[in-house]
Structure formats: structure tokens, C-alpha cells
Design a protein around this motif. Structure first.
Motif, PDB file in Angstrom:
ATOM      1  N   LEU A  83       0.830  -1.202   0.000  1.00  0.00           N
ATOM      2  CA  LEU A  83       0.000   0.000   0.000  1.00  0.00           C
ATOM      3  C   LEU A  83       0.868   1.257   0.000  1.00  0.00           C
ATOM      4  N   GLU A  84       1.977   1.216   0.730  1.00  0.00           N
ATOM      5  CA  GLU A  84       2.871   2.377   0.764  1.00  0.00           C
ATOM      6  C   GLU A  84       3.560   2.585  -0.584  1.00  0.00           C
ATOM      7  N   GLU A  85       3.861   1.479  -1.279  1.00  0.00           N
ATOM      8  CA  GLU A  85       4.454   1.609  -2.608  1.00  0.00           C
ATOM      9  C   GLU A  85       3.472   2.275  -3.573  1.00  0.00           C
ATOM     10  N   PHE A  86       2.215   1.865  -3.527  1.00  0.00           N
ATOM     11  CA  PHE A  86       1.210   2.487  -4.392  1.00  0.00           C
ATOM     12  C   PHE A  86       1.041   3.967  -4.042  1.00  0.00           C
ATOM     13  N   GLU A 141       3.684   8.947 -16.791  1.00  0.00           N
ATOM     14  CA  GLU A 141       4.422   8.332 -17.892  1.00  0.00           C
ATOM     15  C   GLU A 141       5.905   8.197 -17.568  1.00  0.00           C
ATOM     16  N   ALA A 142       6.480   9.229 -16.959  1.00  0.00           N
ATOM     17  CA  ALA A 142       7.899   9.176 -16.597  1.00  0.00           C
ATOM     18  C   ALA A 142       8.149   8.091 -15.555  1.00  0.00           C
ATOM     19  N   LEU A 143       7.263   7.998 -14.572  1.00  0.00           N
ATOM     20  CA  LEU A 143       7.434   6.971 -13.543  1.00  0.00           C
ATOM     21  C   LEU A 143       7.274   5.579 -14.142  1.00  0.00           C
ATOM     22  N   ALA A 144       6.280   5.401 -15.021  1.00  0.00           N
ATOM     23  CA  ALA A 144       6.089   4.102 -15.660  1.00  0.00           C
ATOM     24  C   ALA A 144       7.310   3.717 -16.480  1.00  0.00           C
ATOM     25  N   GLU A 145       7.873   4.663 -17.226  1.00  0.00           N
ATOM     26  CA  GLU A 145       9.089   4.383 -17.989  1.00  0.00           C
ATOM     27  C   GLU A 145      10.200   3.881 -17.083  1.00  0.00           C
ATOM     28  N   ALA A 146      10.369   4.559 -15.925  1.00  0.00           N
ATOM     29  CA  ALA A 146      11.434   4.181 -15.011  1.00  0.00           C
ATOM     30  C   ALA A 146      11.202   2.773 -14.459  1.00  0.00           C
ATOM     31  N   LEU A 147       9.956   2.466 -14.072  1.00  0.00           N
ATOM     32  CA  LEU A 147       9.645   1.146 -13.533  1.00  0.00           C
ATOM     33  C   LEU A 147       9.902   0.053 -14.568  1.00  0.00           C
ATOM     34  N   ILE A 148       9.479   0.314 -15.802  1.00  0.00           N
ATOM     35  CA  ILE A 148       9.661  -0.684 -16.862  1.00  0.00           C
ATOM     36  C   ILE A 148      11.139  -0.867 -17.177  1.00  0.00           C
ATOM     37  N   GLU A 149      11.857   0.234 -17.282  1.00  0.00           N
ATOM     38  CA  GLU A 149      13.273   0.150 -17.635  1.00  0.00           C
ATOM     39  C   GLU A 149      14.055  -0.639 -16.596  1.00  0.00           C
ATOM     40  N   VAL A 150      13.810  -0.348 -15.314  1.00  0.00           N
ATOM     41  CA  VAL A 150      14.523  -1.061 -14.255  1.00  0.00           C
ATOM     42  C   VAL A 150      14.127  -2.535 -14.244  1.00  0.00           C
ATOM     43  N   ASP A 156       3.443  -9.968 -14.615  1.00  0.00           N
ATOM     44  CA  ASP A 156       3.046 -10.818 -13.497  1.00  0.00           C
ATOM     45  C   ASP A 156       4.201 -11.162 -12.571  1.00  0.00           C
ATOM     46  N   GLU A 157       5.400 -10.848 -12.991  1.00  0.00           N
ATOM     47  CA  GLU A 157       6.567 -11.179 -12.167  1.00  0.00           C
ATOM     48  C   GLU A 157       6.525 -10.371 -10.883  1.00  0.00           C
ATOM     49  N   PRO A 158       6.542 -11.002  -9.704  1.00  0.00           N
ATOM     50  CA  PRO A 158       6.539 -10.216  -8.471  1.00  0.00           C
ATOM     51  C   PRO A 158       7.794  -9.382  -8.372  1.00  0.00           C
ATOM     52  N   GLY A 159       7.655  -8.207  -7.804  1.00  0.00           N
ATOM     53  CA  GLY A 159       8.799  -7.330  -7.653  1.00  0.00           C
ATOM     54  C   GLY A 159       9.680  -7.808  -6.516  1.00  0.00           C
ATOM     55  N   PRO A 160      10.640  -6.965  -6.115  1.00  0.00           N
ATOM     56  CA  PRO A 160      11.445  -7.309  -4.954  1.00  0.00           C
ATOM     57  C   PRO A 160      10.539  -7.575  -3.749  1.00  0.00           C
ATOM     58  N   GLU A 161      11.107  -8.102  -2.726  1.00  0.00           N
ATOM     59  CA  GLU A 161      10.359  -8.688  -1.626  1.00  0.00           C
ATOM     60  C   GLU A 161       9.195  -7.834  -1.132  1.00  0.00           C
ATOM     61  N   GLY A 221       2.919  -5.137 -13.061  1.00  0.00           N
ATOM     62  CA  GLY A 221       1.627  -4.956 -13.713  1.00  0.00           C
ATOM     63  C   GLY A 221       0.637  -4.218 -12.838  1.00  0.00           C
ATOM     64  N   ASP A 222       0.624  -4.534 -11.542  1.00  0.00           N
ATOM     65  CA  ASP A 222      -0.283  -3.850 -10.623  1.00  0.00           C
ATOM     66  C   ASP A 222       0.090  -2.380 -10.472  1.00  0.00           C
ATOM     67  N   ARG A 223       1.373  -2.090 -10.447  1.00  0.00           N
ATOM     68  CA  ARG A 223       1.800  -0.686 -10.305  1.00  0.00           C
ATOM     69  C   ARG A 223       1.457   0.117 -11.554  1.00  0.00           C
ATOM     70  N   LEU A 224       1.647  -0.486 -12.730  1.00  0.00           N
ATOM     71  CA  LEU A 224       1.300   0.220 -13.964  1.00  0.00           C
ATOM     72  C   LEU A 224      -0.215   0.419 -14.064  1.00  0.00           C
ATOM     73  N   ALA A 225      -0.979  -0.580 -13.633  1.00  0.00           N
ATOM     74  CA  ALA A 225      -2.435  -0.444 -13.664  1.00  0.00           C
ATOM     75  C   ALA A 225      -2.896   0.684 -12.749  1.00  0.00           C
ATOM     76  N   ALA A 226      -2.267   0.807 -11.574  1.00  0.00           N
ATOM     77  CA  ALA A 226      -2.623   1.891 -10.660  1.00  0.00           C
ATOM     78  C   ALA A 226      -2.280   3.256 -11.254  1.00  0.00           C
ATOM     79  N   LEU A 227      -1.200   3.306 -12.036  1.00  0.00           N
ATOM     80  CA  LEU A 227      -0.816   4.559 -12.701  1.00  0.00           C
ATOM     81  C   LEU A 227      -1.615   4.800 -13.979  1.00  0.00           C
TER      82      LEU A 227
END
Length: 350
Positions: A214-217, A230-239, A292-297, A303-309
Motif C-alpha cells: 500500500l505504501e508503494e502504491f 508516464e515518466a514513472l512508468a518508464e522508469a519502472l519498466i526500464e529497471v 506478473d513477475e513479483p517485484g522485490p520482496e 503490472g499492478d503498479r502500472l495499472a494503478a498509474l
């Protein structure tokens, strides 16, 4: 929901720590009282010593549970006169959220960034904040993407790690370490305690994971308002793309193209040849599997983070020069040399 979860976790952590400290104090006082003759003064010293073994052992065991400090990440602390453009970016983002500048800026050797708040001396002392940014991350994203990542981390500092909230996070993390020590220590006392504690500790860990998501969202939403979704999504995808390549290059593509000595340096940093391969692999990696790949611990799935954005998975725009080139060009040879020599400086306590 988040507020209720936050308050419950704080109560559970406080209760666990208070009970542990009371157990330590009571067992320690009982052992000292026996050894000093304050209890059973008319009995022999040998008997009192024998009786004191159990409370003394209990006190030592509980102290081992409690007084464990998580070390800060190893890395290179930036001097006040280094990477001034980078410092200005961090300062501007802090001003936007009206939070103090982090006390220290640390360059690590990870493909990651984080804000860490903890007391100066580990378990006590003035609360300090450290912004940790990995050199591989700096070489993996462009300045616009880096600003999005920094905005996300500073959002954590402003919304969840300031003032009393920083102490709440500290006590939750402290109790989590205690639970982990109880569960992993091989001694008999720890094993006996872990059995009745496990249902409560398991619920605490799962609830803490839920709060972390919840804090990440929340931090994503704040960062999107600051720099754009868009900038945040780019960063998340790139990493995510580059992390997958570094972790799974052996089965995604011909290993000779990615993991050869010419592609990745001794520190695992990304050079130009590696980035060329990354560009070719974007279409392959931008799939549902990545979503669908879970992020770090403690992070939700991408996918969930991009959907929220409300931003879809997509190939990125043409690459700009890396943030490392933009903000750390003069320091790069020195930073790489120090990491490659396997002698990173640890963050010293003030």
C-alpha cells in the motif's frame, strides 16, 4: 484500510517489544538477585549459582533477539561538494514535498534506490535519513527516469518516514528482526518460544507485506503527481527490464552476447554493448510474464503498479544519455574503480 492496518501493526510491534524487554529485565534482575544473595540468602552459593543459570541464559537469549541492528548498505558516501547537479535535483524534489534533505547520500552497487530512516546509533539516537542510489541504476536510466525514481523514494520519506512515522517504521522493523531471530536461532529457548509465537508472527509478516504494498502504491501516486505518470512508468519498466536481463540473461538470449566479459564489467555495471542488447530485447521482454513477475520482496508486481498509474506496458522512447553520465560523469571512473576493487566504504556513524 491502510490506517487501520498501520495502527494494528504498530500496536503489535510495540506489544512484542515491550514484552521482550520486560522478559529481559525480569530474568536479568532475577539472575542478579540470586547471584548477589538478595534471594535465598540463607542458602549456599553453589545452589544460588545453579538456580541462576536458567534466568541468566534466558536474559542472554532475549538480549540476542532484541539487540540486533540491521547494517546500512555498503557504499560510497557522497561528499558535500560532489555531484552538485544530482544534489540540486534531490533538493528540488524535497522542496516540492516540503521534507528535509536526506542527511546523507550514498552510492551503492545495486540496481536499486531506497530511502532508509533509522536512529543514528542503530536502535537509539536522533533519527537520520539516508538516500541510497545504486550506480548500476544510474547507468540504467536517463535523467527523466531517475527523477521519477527519486520522487518515489522522497515520497516515502515525506509520507511514511517523517517524524513519528519514522519511529513507527523503526519499531515495526525492530520487531520484525526479533521475530526473525526467534525463528532462526537454534537454541532451545528460541525453539520453545517460536512455536506459540508463529501464528502471530506469520500474521504480522503478511500484514507488514500488505502495508508495504500500500505504501508503494501511495509513493507511486505522489511521484506521478510530481513528475508525471508516464515518466514513472518508464522508469519502472526500464529497471524491471534490465533487472530481468541481469538475472536471467543465460536463458533469454545467447549468453555470449550478454554475459561475456565485454558486456558486463566487474561491478555488474551496464556498458554501451550491454545497452545495445537491451534495446534488441525490449520487444521480447515486454510480455505478460514481466507484468506478473513479483517485484522485490516488499514491492507489488509491475503490472499492478502500472495499472494503478493507468499506464500500459510499452517499449520505451529512444534512450537519452544515462543519469550516471549526466550527474556523475566526473566521478564515474573513481566510483567504478572503488567498486571494482571490492573495497566499498561503509556508511560511518556520525
Amino acid at each position: 484500510m491502510r490506517k487501520v492496518l498501520y495502527q494494528r501493526l504498530n500496536r503489535e510491534a510495540a506489544l512484542g517489544l515491550v514484552l521482550s524487554l520486560c522478559l529481559l529485565l525480569c530474568s536479568g534482575v532475577f539472575a542478579v538477585s540470586l547471584l548477589g544473595g538478595y534471594l535465598l540468602p540463607d542458602h549456599s552459593l553453589a545452589l544460588r549459582l545453579a538456580l541462576a543459570i536458567l534466568p541468566a541464559t534466558l536474559a542472554v537469549t532475549v538480549a540476542r533477539w532484541l539487540f540486533v541492528v540491521n547494517p546500512l548498505p555498503r557504499g560510497i558516501v557522497l561528499a558535500p561538494d560532489e555531484a552538485l547537479r544530482f544534489r540540486r535535483v534531490v533538493g528540488r524534489l524535497c522542496d516540492q514535498l516540503r521534507v528535509p534533505m536526506p542527511d546523507r547520500l550514498l552510492i551503492s552497487n545495486d540496481l536499486n534506490a531506497a530511502v532508509i530512516t533509522r536512529p543514528r546509533h542503530g536502535l537509539w539516537g536522533p533519527m537520520e535519513s539516508v538516500l541510497v542510489v545504486g550506480l548500476p541504476l544510474l547507468q540504467s536510466v536517463n535523467p527523466r527516469q531517475l527523477q521519477a525514481i527519486l520522487a518515489h523514494e522522497i515520497a516515502h520519506l515525506g509520507r511514511q518516514r517523517a517524524g513519528d512515522k519514522a519511529w513507527s517504521a523503526h519499531f515495526r522493523a525492530w520487531w520484525l528482526r526479533v521475530v526473525d531471530r526467534i525463528d532462526n536461532c537454534p537454541d532451545i529457548i528460541s525453539r520453545l518460544v517460536s512455536v506459540p509465537l508463529r501464528p502471530f508472527s506469520d500474521r504480522f509478516v503478511l500484514s507488514l507485506l500488505e502495508l508495504s504494498h500500500l505504501e508503494e502504491f501511495e509513493a507511486d501516486a505522489v511521484a506521478a503527481d510530481m513528475v508525471g505518470a508516464e515518466a514513472l512508468a518508464e522508469a519502472l519498466i526500464e529497471v524491471a527490464l534490465k533487472a530481468q536481463i541481469l538475472d536471467a540473461a543465460t536463458w533469454l538470449v545467447d549468453p555470449g552476447r550478454i554475459v561475456s566479459g565485454d558486456a558486463v564489467g566487474p561491478s555488474g555495471l551496464l556498458d554501451d554493448g550491454h545497452r545495445d542488447a537491451l534495446r534488441e530485447l525490449r520487444g521480447v521482454l515486454c510480455t505478460a510474464e514481466l507484468l506478473d513477475e513479483p517485484g522485490p520482496e516488499l514491492h507489488p508486481a509491475l503490472g499492478d503498479r502500472l495499472a494503478a498509474l493507468q499506464v500500459g506496458l510499452h517499449s520505451l522512447i529512444e534512450e537519452a544519455p544515462s543519469a550516471a553520465h549526466c550527474y556523475f560523469r566526473k566521478l564515474l571512473p573513481s566510483l567504478q574503480l572503488r567498486f571494482d576493487s571490492a573495497m566499498p566504504m561503509s556508511l560511518a556513524a556520525a
